[in-house]
Design an enzyme around this catalytic site. Structure first.
Site, mmCIF file in Angstrom:
data_model
loop_
_atom_site.group_PDB
_atom_site.id
_atom_site.type_symbol
_atom_site.label_atom_id
_atom_site.label_comp_id
_atom_site.label_asym_id
_atom_site.label_seq_id
_atom_site.Cartn_x
_atom_site.Cartn_y
_atom_site.Cartn_z
ATOM 1 N N SER A 113 0.842 -1.194 0.000
ATOM 2 C CA SER A 113 0.000 0.000 0.000
ATOM 3 C C SER A 113 0.879 1.246 0.000
ATOM 4 C CB SER A 113 -0.947 -0.019 1.206
ATOM 5 O OG SER A 113 -1.951 0.975 1.062
ATOM 6 N N GLY B 43 2.449 3.100 2.252
ATOM 7 C CA GLY B 43 3.715 3.100 2.977
ATOM 8 C C GLY B 43 4.810 2.360 2.240
ATOM 9 N N GLU B 44 4.482 1.190 1.715
ATOM 10 C CA GLU B 44 5.467 0.408 0.977
ATOM 11 C C GLU B 44 5.826 1.070 -0.354
ATOM 12 O OE1 GLU B 44 3.350 -2.187 3.849
ATOM 13 O OE2 GLU B 44 2.724 -0.705 2.363
ATOM 14 N N VAL B 45 4.827 1.700 -0.993
ATOM 15 C CA VAL B 45 5.105 2.420 -2.238
ATOM 16 C C VAL B 45 6.101 3.546 -1.987
ATOM 17 C CG1 VAL B 45 4.120 3.933 -4.003
ATOM 18 C CG2 VAL B 45 2.916 1.847 -3.346
ATOM 19 N N ALA C 89 9.378 2.173 -2.160
ATOM 20 C CA ALA C 89 9.696 1.662 -3.493
ATOM 21 C C ALA C 89 10.095 2.768 -4.463
ATOM 22 C CB ALA C 89 8.501 0.890 -4.050
#
EC number: 2.4.99.12
Length: 413
Positions: free
Chosen positions: A34, A36-38, A41
């Site tokens: 979601s 946060g991970e994006v 990335a």
């Protein structure tokens, strides 16, 4: 559920990627759960695009909000798609269309059907920004037949901490494949921190060098009036102090106006500086009544507070001020940002306060002893140097694995 969300979930169930597969060039499938991970990335994707401009990059995201966020922020040429559900036909359709040379997963997404298909197709799997809580470790250990093959087949695991490394190794990841590199989230924010924008805001708000600035961002509930009270107290002993106050939601702006009016404190709205162009500032309180500007305003701060933390909300993005080389203060309610708090507290640039009074006393001492304020700045800049650069090291890992599958020079760009 609106039309976009329905389309999103339909595409997760039945992926449709007409024309997605790229031929004759490296293909990387990156996955982030979601928003946060994006965020983590993005720095990796930008550096991959620079190092391998000819590579085909596909980013899948597991939530509608995260997918929209990614589409707004990825570099041109990166395809952002809903992640296939962990069902055989969904995974098979997506994997056949993309035919990746490398699968990169951010943080902690371990899906049995997906990882089994990647393993059968001989696709190397790399974990970046890897993290694993004790609770997750215990859960995975309950089903060794399902999860141990996933962890044993990881080609590389770049994790955030020694504790994360220990837990992954306990689940079967080969120790020689684990590296403690930290988190690339800081790099994403550093990429956004444009000194020219900081200078623009300093000139627009008429903030001379040497004037101390307090920035209170993402304020929730009573934090708005709490921080205004802190400002009023500090202002009595530091007359040239400037305060910038940004509620998390704009419907709280009138609450700040009302409190300031009752106290007889002059203020100006940020929008007035945006709408009227350059003009003289007539007050020492600025209320942020427009969204999208807080990150750059942190660049002006000498005293910085990040809200959602003195009230039981869980905290907001406490890394943002640090991207500008600022120490950041926040309250004890940090359920949503525990990982970031651990990173910042280890470096001495994240300071957790217990209450409004605790914050006021700490800031008063800093204003009374400018050398301590200078030490905070130097520590924050040193910590930023230490925390940044993770994305470059992560990309080096990916390029090494790609070189083993695709011959060809790596661009120095």
């Amino acid at each position: 559920m609106d039309g976009w969300e329905r389309r999103f979930w339909r595409q997760r169930l039945f992926p449709s990627l007409d024309g997605a597969a790229a031929q004759g060039c490296p293909r990387l499938w990156l996955h982030a759960a979601s928003v946060g991970e994006v965020t983590g990335a993005l720095a990796v994707i930008r550096r991959l695009r620079q190092a391998r401009p000819q590579a085909a990059l596909y980013l899948t995201v597991g939530t509608p909000q995260g997918c929209l966020f990614a589409r707004r922020h990825v570099p041109p040429g990166v395809r952002v798609l809903p992640a296939p559900l962990d069902l055989p036909w969904s995974v098979r359709a997506f994997l056949t269309s993309v035919a990746p040379d490398l699968f990169v997963v951010f943080e902690s997404e371990f899906w049995p059907v997906l990882h089994g298909a990647l393993r059968r197709n001989g696709v190397p799997v790399v974990l970046l920004n890897g993290r694993l809580s004790q609770k997750s470790l215990d859960s995975y250990r309950r089903f060794p037949a399902i999860f141990r093959p996933i962890f044993r087949s990881l080609s590389r695991a770049a994790v955030k901490s020694e504790e994360d490394a220990r837990r992954l190794i306990a689940l079967g990841v080969s120790p020689d494949k684990v590296r403690v590199l930290g988190s690339s989230k800081v790099d994403t924010l550093v990429d956004r921190a444009d000194p020219q924008r900081a200078m623009w805001w300093r000139e627009r708000l008429q903030v001379p060098t040497g004037v101390p600035v307090m920035v209170a961002g993402s304020l929730r509930g009573r934090e708005g009036t709490d921080l205004l009270q802190v400002f009023a107290t500090l202002k009595a002993s530091t007359p040239n102090l400037l305060g910038i106050f940004a509620p998390r939601h704009l419907d709280r702006v009138p609450v700040l106006w009302e409190w300031l009016g009752r106290q007889g404190i002059a203020y100006e709205n940020l929008s007035s500086f945006l709408e009227s162009g350059k003009r003289a500032r007539s007050a020492d309180v600025i209320v942020v009544d427009r969204i999208g500007h807080l990150f750059n305003l942190y660049a002006l701060g000498d005293l910085v507070f990040c809200g959602g933390s003195l009230v039981p909300v869980g905290g907001h993005n406490i890394l943002e001020p640090v991207a500008w080389g600022k120490a950041v203060f926040y309250g004890p309610h940090l359920d949503s940002v525990l990982e970031e708090h651990e990173i910042l507290s280890r470096s001495g640039v994240g300071i957790c306060v217990s209450s409004r009074e605790d914050l006021r006393e700490r800031w008063m001492k800093l204003l009374e002893e400018p050398e301590r304020l200078g030490a905070h700045r130097r520590r924050a800049l040193a910590a930023l140097q230490e925390m940044a650069g993770v994305a470059d090291r992560q990309v080096a890992v990916l390029l090494h694995l790609l070189e083993r599958r695709h011959a060809g020079p790596v661009s120095e760009g």
